[in-house]
Design a protein around this motif. Sequence first.
Motif, PDB file in Angstrom:
ATOM      1  N   GLN A   1      85.286  84.387 121.115  1.00 49.74           N
ATOM      2  CA  GLN A   1      83.898  84.270 120.546  1.00 49.74           C
ATOM      3  C   GLN A   1      83.436  83.408 120.251  1.00 49.74           C
ATOM      4  O   GLN A   1      82.712  82.201 120.248  1.00 49.74           O
ATOM      5  N   ALA A   2      83.398  83.035 118.505  1.00 51.46           N
ATOM      6  CA  ALA A   2      83.072  82.969 117.253  1.00 51.46           C
ATOM      7  C   ALA A   2      83.805  81.205 117.483  1.00 51.46           C
ATOM      8  O   ALA A   2      82.742  80.688 117.403  1.00 51.46           O
ATOM      9  N   ALA A   3      84.611  80.594 118.181  1.00 45.12           N
ATOM     10  CA  ALA A   3      84.578  79.723 118.612  1.00 45.12           C
ATOM     11  C   ALA A   3      83.464  78.988 119.612  1.00 45.12           C
ATOM     12  O   ALA A   3      83.434  77.411 119.232  1.00 45.12           O
ATOM     13  N   LYS A   4      83.219  79.152 120.816  1.00 49.50           N
ATOM     14  CA  LYS A   4      82.144  78.941 121.557  1.00 49.50           C
ATOM     15  C   LYS A   4      81.034  78.861 121.095  1.00 49.50           C
ATOM     16  O   LYS A   4      80.655  77.590 121.655  1.00 49.50           O
ATOM     17  N   ALA A   5      81.033  79.967 120.477  1.00 48.05           N
ATOM     18  CA  ALA A   5      79.907  80.169 120.448  1.00 48.05           C
ATOM     19  C   ALA A   5      79.626  79.324 118.643  1.00 48.05           C
ATOM     20  O   ALA A   5      77.710  78.572 119.005  1.00 48.05           O
ATOM     21  N   LEU A   6      80.186  78.828 118.099  1.00 51.82           N
ATOM     22  CA  LEU A   6      80.372  77.548 117.083  1.00 51.82           C
ATOM     23  C   LEU A   6      80.595  76.166 117.619  1.00 51.82           C
ATOM     24  O   LEU A   6      78.793  74.774 117.497  1.00 51.82           O
ATOM     25  N   ASN A   7      80.671  76.050 119.232  1.00 49.74           N
ATOM     26  CA  ASN A   7      80.622  74.050 119.476  1.00 49.74           C
ATOM     27  C   ASN A   7      79.516  74.749 120.247  1.00 49.74           C
ATOM     28  O   ASN A   7      78.888  73.955 119.887  1.00 49.74           O
ATOM     29  N   ALA A   8      78.827  75.577 120.635  1.00 49.62           N
ATOM     30  CA  ALA A   8      77.187  75.531 121.368  1.00 49.62           C
ATOM     31  C   ALA A   8      76.127  75.392 119.916  1.00 49.62           C
ATOM     32  O   ALA A   8      74.941  75.681 120.735  1.00 49.62           O
ATOM     33  N   SER A   9      76.147  75.938 119.298  1.00 55.08           N
ATOM     34  CA  SER A   9      75.440  75.850 117.955  1.00 55.08           C
ATOM     35  C   SER A   9      74.791  74.814 117.613  1.00 55.08           C
ATOM     36  O   SER A   9      73.551  74.650 116.660  1.00 55.08           O
ATOM     37  N   GLY A  10      74.952  73.970 117.849  1.00 54.18           N
ATOM     38  CA  GLY A  10      74.459  72.278 117.330  1.00 54.18           C
ATOM     39  C   GLY A  10      74.959  71.972 116.003  1.00 54.18           C
ATOM     40  O   GLY A  10      74.756  70.662 115.708  1.00 54.18           O
TER      41      GLY A  10
ATOM     42  N   TYR B   1      75.692  80.015 112.714  1.00 56.45           N
ATOM     43  CA  TYR B   1      75.004  79.864 113.667  1.00 56.45           C
ATOM     44  C   TYR B   1      73.575  80.024 114.393  1.00 56.45           C
ATOM     45  O   TYR B   1      73.540  79.191 115.771  1.00 56.45           O
ATOM     46  N   ARG B   2      73.021  80.033 113.770  1.00 56.15           N
ATOM     47  CA  ARG B   2      71.888  80.125 113.826  1.00 56.15           C
ATOM     48  C   ARG B   2      70.876  78.572 114.037  1.00 56.15           C
ATOM     49  O   ARG B   2      70.141  78.222 114.486  1.00 56.15           O
ATOM     50  N   ASN B   3      71.378  78.162 112.466  1.00 52.06           N
ATOM     51  CA  ASN B   3      70.635  77.067 112.453  1.00 52.06           C
ATOM     52  C   ASN B   3      71.602  75.808 112.430  1.00 52.06           C
ATOM     53  O   ASN B   3      72.040  75.113 111.274  1.00 52.06           O
ATOM     54  N   GLY B   4      72.652  75.947 113.516  1.00 48.82           N
ATOM     55  CA  GLY B   4      73.697  74.298 113.591  1.00 48.82           C
ATOM     56  C   GLY B   4      73.864  73.258 113.430  1.00 48.82           C
ATOM     57  O   GLY B   4      74.359  72.542 112.505  1.00 48.82           O
ATOM     58  N   ARG B   5      72.386  72.732 114.077  1.00 47.13           N
ATOM     59  CA  ARG B   5      71.913  71.451 113.039  1.00 47.13           C
ATOM     60  C   ARG B   5      71.868  70.641 111.829  1.00 47.13           C
ATOM     61  O   ARG B   5      71.648  69.559 111.993  1.00 47.13           O
TER      62      ARG B   5
ATOM     63  N   TYR C   1      91.260  75.097 124.515  1.00 46.59           N
ATOM     64  CA  TYR C   1      91.315  74.551 123.461  1.00 46.59           C
ATOM     65  C   TYR C   1      89.711  74.291 122.068  1.00 46.59           C
ATOM     66  O   TYR C   1      89.027  73.493 123.357  1.00 46.59           O
ATOM     67  N   TYR C   2      89.219  74.701 120.629  1.00 47.17           N
ATOM     68  CA  TYR C   2      88.454  74.576 120.505  1.00 47.17           C
ATOM     69  C   TYR C   2      88.820  73.688 119.328  1.00 47.17           C
ATOM     70  O   TYR C   2      89.068  74.451 118.735  1.00 47.17           O
ATOM     71  N   GLY C   3      88.332  72.295 119.642  1.00 48.17           N
ATOM     72  CA  GLY C   3      88.704  71.452 118.333  1.00 48.17           C
ATOM     73  C   GLY C   3      87.153  71.024 117.736  1.00 48.17           C
ATOM     74  O   GLY C   3      86.500  70.386 118.498  1.00 48.17           O
ATOM     75  N   HIS C   4      86.698  71.212 116.475  1.00 50.28           N
ATOM     76  CA  HIS C   4      85.323  70.622 116.465  1.00 50.28           C
ATOM     77  C   HIS C   4      85.679  69.141 115.543  1.00 50.28           C
ATOM     78  O   HIS C   4      87.092  68.416 115.651  1.00 50.28           O
TER      79      HIS C   4
END
Length: 276
Positions: free
Chosen positions: A58-67, A107-111, A199-202
Amino acid sequence: MIQLGGNNVQADSLLKEQQWTEAQVETIEKMAASNEVFSYPDQTALQFELTLRQYIVQAAKALNASGVSFATFKKSRCNEKYWNLTDFGGFRIRDGVFPSDGIQDIYRNGRLYAFECATAMVIVYYRAVLAAIKLPDFNRLFANMLLYDWHYDQDLGLSSRTGTVMLPGDVVYFKNPDYHPDTPQWQGENAIVLSNGQYYGHGIGITDASRMIRVLNSLRKPDAARSAYLTDTVARPGFAYLQQFKRNTLSFDAFANRRTGVDRLAGWIGSRYYEV
């Protein structure tokens, strides 16, 4: 093979005991089908690992969506309200800031953030562990946090091995032997194993192994003769060590969004990520 207290346990018996997530079902089935022995003193230890693995997914998916953005160390950036940007492109938690708040802010201010793929893997692990253990323990264990490449606190207990089964929540490595010399950052890609072949790859995102390899192959030198490939190296956190700090209540379908002692819940509904 799964062993509890020295006794072999079948996947079917575990799967009937409660409702599991897709990633947890895949983990149980792969463990049970492997020749490798996954041994636990009791079911509580197994359940903690399965829960933390779910939090990692879940943390990987959330980081991918965080900006957050991909960047080399030279071009890394962060929210300097929480982090000091080091000369070598790392993030050092500011004095007076809880490490838990620093991780949450990514995660809140990913951009506001940009970093490379190894740093992303460590961030995902810290975020998942934050959900799984008591908040005071997290901030004590990971005081003076530095996010940089594969630098991590020893209390995270990361270990690397080869030849083991790849399970959801593991970090694996796609190697690109003929990478272009102008872009050494693409000599490979660290990735979190999710479930169902994803897989999640940054910098690449969430995809399957074949596309991960195609992307890396598109970033090779002009006379490249060797394809990128998935290596057999696997990294995992220290599940058994971290269990001693576990929260009293662990949810299987969401991971806590925790800030200075206040627990909130975060999760996925369809393709959207929510916090309440």
